[in-house]
Design a protein around this motif. Structure first.
Motif: not given
Lengths: 719, 432
Positions: A225-233
């Motif tokens: 989850q964090l990775r996805v979020e981080d990617e967007e970010e």
């Protein structure tokens, strides 16, 4: 001993191992062994005991047998002695026997009896020997028996030892087994525990593992989850950052330009600064040099300062010494001044006296002349001029100040007594006023008290004649001697005494009746203030010589006025109460002076008085500047003792007399001339006569006789 | 050349077999030790070697004061005697050797025949090593030839004939007084192993012997234990001995068992009890009756040192037993008393039940072989009910009945257990 050895082992085991089972086993074994040992000992000793019992039985039997035997022997002996006696008695019978047959019979009988006796004895002996043999046999048997016993004993002991050994071994084995068992149990227990613990441990481990797996999964999910979020970010951030980069590059270029500019500026600045630095270095070196110089200067100055300080200190010391010396000198000078002042005063007085005398002489002369002129010349009646200075002797103020204390006292007393309105009171009261702020009544009362109460101060021989005198005189005399004793000689001392009395009383009253005082104290001066006032006055009076009479008299009058004013009230005052020292309403309250207090007060006074005197002694020394303003007047007055009209008269008279004198002188000269002439005349007459009378004359061509007459007749004309 | 020859000749020869000079010297010393004893100046290892090789047959005059090595004396002892219990001799082989040597000499000493110097010469050698003398045989002087003649004639007559001749034994006075360390003296004036050659005169402890012994014992100040058993000591002799033993500084144990002491002798011993520091007294197998027992009881009531009293095989009877019981009511030191085979009966048992109830020091009582009877046993049981000190009580053959004996045994056993536990708890003394 075996028991000891064997017992020790279980004991050691006991000490080593505290476990229950082994302990029990040991205890049981020990008890069994002890029992066994006891039984064995019992078994072994049984033999001894049995032997003992047999022995005692044997002894008992033996004793019985012995008793029997003794009895038997005794019986036997008794019977045999009886028989023997019988036999012996028969011997006596035999002697009497005469018949041989009978004798033979008897002898036979005797022989038979003896044989019987012997037989009995032999039998006894045989019996005894038989017994002995039996005993021997018994002895042998006993020995056998004993050896058997011993054998048995040995057997039993050996058996016992064997059994003991066996049982000990057995028990040892058992104990060991017990220990073994226990150990095994313990091991099993421990192993079981260990396994349980291991199992528990592994189970827990598994649990932990599961938990961990679960957590891992969870974390993985979170990570995704964090990775996805981080990617967007990241993407958004990237865009933003790219923008930023562009901006920054622009800024960078700007900055670069600015940098260039700044660099140049800075280089220039650097150059400038370098220059400045160089300059600064130069300046610094200069400053350094200067600093050094200043340092050396400072050092010099310091040394100088030190030197100076030293010098100044020395100077200071010397100056201090000087100062001391000078103060000494000054003191000396002062002393000298005082001395000179005194001597000057003396000289002054002397000169004054001399001059006065001279002046008085002159004045007297003048007055005499005046009188003569008036009486003789003018024929007028002359009257003595009455002037104050005529009677004055010595410097002014001399006699004014010093009145003796006694005199004052007398005055005070007379005031009191002469209250009745005698004619001279006015005059006396004028004089008495010196009791400045103290009413005369009070003063009188005090003095009377003093004279009454301190009679002890009076010399005894004085007392007797005193009785003859009147009350007043007596009091006076007493006071006189008391004052002498108290060394009170001046009127000021007396004032002080009276003052002191009042103050003392006032203080006492103040202490005892404070509230009563509160009212009165409101406006009137405190006793201390009045004391001060008195002190000042007294101090002035202390050196009367220096005070001109004109000065002192007004001051005296100053004081006199209130005292006089008080006079009226004083007469009406109560006898027992002292009037307040001033007529002002708030002054000291009336105080009742008790006779008993007088001595106490006097004592205090004498103590204080000495102190005061000492203090004032020095003050007395100081010379007062003499006011000479009145001197001129005095002298002037002396000089103008002859009034102006008289002088004018004198002048006129002088002129007239002058003229008269002139006439007279002329007459006198004429008379002298006439006298001379007369004398000449007479001389001439004489000469003439001589001549006349002498022969010479006669011899002369011309005789002198014609001149002689005029000389003698008028001698006054020659003058 | 000889050696070379040898070397050549003998292939087995080697230098190693040649002994060292020191070895040879030591060998020499050992061989000539009797004439020239050298030991103290040798090195310790050499001393060891010498001592190991010394013969046990060397004269004592050489070895006695020179050798103190235990191993040597151990060899001496084991060579000479089969049974050697060193624990009876203070764990010292040397002491054992000298004591037994001296005992042997004394046992074989025949007065008027053996040279007394045999003993006297030994005194300086053994005086430092003798603590105890245990002589169980004193030979009487050898009789003249008549004895044998008489023996031939008749066994019975010999008793008579020999009685007339002086039969004094060896006088110990010289020996005992010369032994400074002597602490124990065990004597038996009699002959051992006489078997069927028994004759009364072999066991004749004469008055002269007694006098000599008494004087000698009096001079022996370190004596602690004195035993004179099986020696026909009668009243007079016992009184003589006691007179000389009064106020002896060290005497702790006195054993006069198996003698002929009667009441007078017992009275004398009672006096000794109160005037000495005796702790153990053994009068077993004498002829003491109630009077003697009463005298002993009186002494016992006052005395405070005696711990053990043995009156086995006497004739004390109830009067004496009661006297002793009364003394024990007040006495607080006596721990052990033996009254076996004394013809006691119920009255004594009654009094002792009282003693058992009161006394707390007495630990051992022996009443075996008496006629206490069932009632006496019951009373003793009653008295024992509260007693916690008694650990031994012998009532065998005392006619008290099995049941009572068993009960008493139980109580005593319990007391013993308690005492054992107490000794375990407090000081680790020797177990039972």
């Amino acid at each position: 001993r075996e028991a000891l050895g064997e017992d020790a082992e279980p004991k050691v085991a006991e000490e080593e191992e505290e476990q229950r089972r082994s302990h029990k086993q040991i205890e049981a074994s020990r008890q069994r062994l002890a029992k066994l040992l006891f039984d064995g000992t019992q078994l072994v000793t049984n033999i001894q005991v049995a032997a003992d019992l047999r022995e005692t039985q044997r002894r008992a039997e033996e004793a019985e047998l012995k008793l029997q035997r003794v009895e038997k022997l005794e019986n036997e002996a008794k019977s045999s002695t009886y028989k023997f006696e019988e036999i012996t008695s028969k011997w006596a019978l035999a002697k009497e026997m005469t018949i041989p047959q009978e004798l033979w019979q008897l002898l036979n009988q005797q022989q038979q009896q003896c044989a019987l006796l012997l037989e009995e004895k032999n039998k006894l002996i045989d019996d005894l020997q038989q017994e002995l043999k039996n005993k021997d046999e018994q002895y042998v048997q006993a020995i056998k028996k004993q050896s058997d016993d011993i054998h048995l004993l040995l057997e039993r002991m050996e058996e016992q030892i064997r059994i003991m050994l066996k049982t000990y071994r057995h028990k040892l084995l058992q104990i060991e087994k017990a220990f073994e068992l226990e150990r095994r149990e313990l091991l099993d227990n421990n192993r079981k525990k260990w396994e349980e613990a291991i199992q528990a441990h592994s189970a827990r481990e598994l649990e932990y593992l599961h938990a961990r797996m679960r957590k891992v999964e969870e974390f993985e999910k979170q990570l995704n989850q964090l990775r996805v979020e981080d990617e967007e970010e990241y993407n958004s951030m990237k865009i933003q950052l790219e923008n930023d980069v562009q901006n920054l590059e622009r800024q960078l270029q700007q900055m670069k330009a600015a940098y260039q500019l700044n660099q140049e500026k800075l280089e220039y600045n650097l150059q400038v600064l370098k220059k400045q630095d160089e300059e600064n270095t130069i300046i610094r070196s200069q400053q350094k040099r200067k600093l050094n110089r200043l340092h050396s200067l400072l050092n010099n100055l310091r040394t100088k300062l030190a030197k100076q300080e030293k010098q100044f200190r020395e100077e200071n010391q010397s100056l201090a010494a000087d100062c001391e010396r000078i103060t000494g000198q000054c003191k000396e000078v002062q002393r000298r001044i005082r001395h000179f002042a005194v001597s000057d005063a003396e000289k002054f007085t002397e000169v004054w006296l001399m001059n006065e005398e001279e002046a008085k002489g002159l004045m007297r002369k003048a007055l005499d002349a005046d009188r003569i002129i008036h009486t003789q010349q003018l024929g007028l009646p002359w009257e003595e001029p009455c002037h104050w200075f005529l009677n004055n002797v010595g410097p002014l103020g001399h006699y004014k100040v010093k009145r003796m204390a006694t005199k004052l006292a007398a005055e005070v007393l007379t005031v009191g007594s002469g209250e009745g309105g005698k004619g001279n009171t006015a005059k006396v009261e004028d004089r008495v006023t010196p009791l400045r702020n103290i009413s005369k009544k009070t003063a009188k009362r005090i003095l009377e008290l003093v004279s009454d109460e301190s009679g002890f101060l009076i010399e005894s021989k004085l007392l007797r004649p005193l009785r003859a005198l009147g009350r007043h005189e007596r009091t006076l005399m007493k006071l006189d001697s008391i004052f002498a004793a108290l060394e009170i000689d001046s009127e000021d001392d007396l004032y002080q005494l009276v003052d002191f009395f009042l103050k003392y009383k006032a203080q006492e009253v103040a202490v005892s009746q404070l509230p009563k005082f509160a009212k009165g104290r409101g406006c009137g001066p405190l006793p201390g203030a009045s004391w001060l006032l008195g002190r000042r006055r007294w101090w002035k009076a202390q050196c009367p010589a220096c005070w001109p009479s004109l000065q002192s008299s007004p001051s005296g009058e100053d004081v006199r006025d209130p005292a006089e004013a008080r006079e009226d009230g004083g007469s009406s005052a109560q006898r027992d109460e002292l009037k307040p020292p001033r007529s002002s309403p708030g002054s000291l309250p009336s105080v009742y002076m008790h006779a008993d207090d007088v001595l106490r007060i006097l004592k205090a006074f004498v103590r204080d008085f000495d102190k005061l005197r000492e203090k004032d002694g020095s003050a007395k020394e100081i010379l007062q500047v003499r006011d000479s303003s009145k001197d001129g007047e005095y002298w002037e007055a002396l000089a103008h003792v002859i009034p102006e009209p008289t002088l004018k008269l004198w002048d006129a008279l002088a002129v007239a007399l002058e003229e008269y004198y002139e006439v007279l002188t002329r007459r006198a000269s004429l008379l002298a001339e006439a006298a001379i002439l007369q004398q000449q005349n007479s001389e001439l007459c004489l000469l003439l006569e001589e001549y006349v009378s002498s022969g010479v004359n006669s011899n002369l061509p011309s005789p002198p006789t014609p001149w002689m007459d005029p000389n003698l007749s008028c001698p006054g004309e020659a003058q | 050349s000889y050696y070379t020859h040898r070397v050549i000749e003998d292939p087995e020869w080697s230098l190693a077999t040649v002994p060292h000079l020191t070895e040879l010297c030591l060998q020499h010393i050992v061989h000539n030790f009797e004439k020239n004893p050298i030991l103290d100046c040798l090195l310790p290892e050499h001393q060891r070697k010498v001592l190991d090789r010394l013969s046990t047959g060397l004269p004592l005059a050489v070895t006695a004061n020179l050798i103190s090595d235990e191993d040597y004396w151990k060899r001496c002892c084991t060579d000479r005697w089969q049974v050697c219990d060193i624990s009876n001799y203070g764990d010292s082989w040397k002491r054992m050797f000298f004591e037994r040597h001296l005992e042997n000499i004394l046992k074989c000493f025949i007065p008027n025949t053996t040279d007394p110097n045999q003993v006297l010469e030994l005194i300086p050698l053994c005086k430092d090593y003798v603590w105890k003398l245990e002589v169980d045989q004193f030979l009487p002087p050898v009789k003249v030839d008549q004895k044998e003649e008489r023996d031939d004639v008749s066994d019975t007559g010999s008793d008579f004939g020999l009685g007339e001749i002086s039969v004094h034994h060896y006088d110990l006075g010289v020996l005992i007084t010369a032994l400074p360390h002597l602490e124990e003296l065990h004597l038996t004036y009699g002959v051992k192993d006489c078997g069927m050659n028994f004759e009364w005169n072999l066991f004749n402890f004469t008055h002269q012997d007694c006098c000599n012994l008494a004087v000698a014992v009096k001079m022996c100040h370190n004596l602690k234990v004195f035993k004179l058993t099986r020696s026909k000591v009668d009243d007079d002799k016992s009184r003589l001995l006691v007179r000389n033993l009064l106020d002896h500084p060290c005497l702790v144990e006195l054993n006069l068992s198996h003698n002929l002491i009667r009441d007078k002798g017992a009275r004398a011993v009672g006096k000794l009890i109160s005037r000495s520091r005796l702790e153990t007294l053994d009068l077993c197998n004498n002829q003491i009756h109630h009077l003697g027992a009463q005298a002993l009881a009186r002494a016992l009531a006052e005395n405070s040192t005696l711990t053990s009293l043995n009156l086995r095989l006497n004739c004390v009877e109830d009067e004496g037993g009661e006297a002793i019981g009364r003394a024990l009511l007040t006495n607080t030191t006596l721990k052990s008393i033996h009254l076996g085979s004394n013809n006691l009966s119920e009255p004594t048992a009654t009094l002792f039940s009282q003693v058992l109830a009161q006394n707390t020091t007495l630990t051992s009582i022996n009443f075996s072989c008496n006629h206490l009877g069932l009632d006496g046993g019951k009373q003793l049981l009653d008295g024992l009910a509260d007693n916690k000190a008694l650990t031994e009580f012998d009532l065998r053959l005392a006619e008290v009945g099995q049941e009572i004996e068993y009960l008493i045994h139980q109580i005593v056993w319990a007391n013993r257990e308690a005492a054992r536990l107490g000794s375990l708890q407090h000081p680790p003394t020797k177990p039972l």
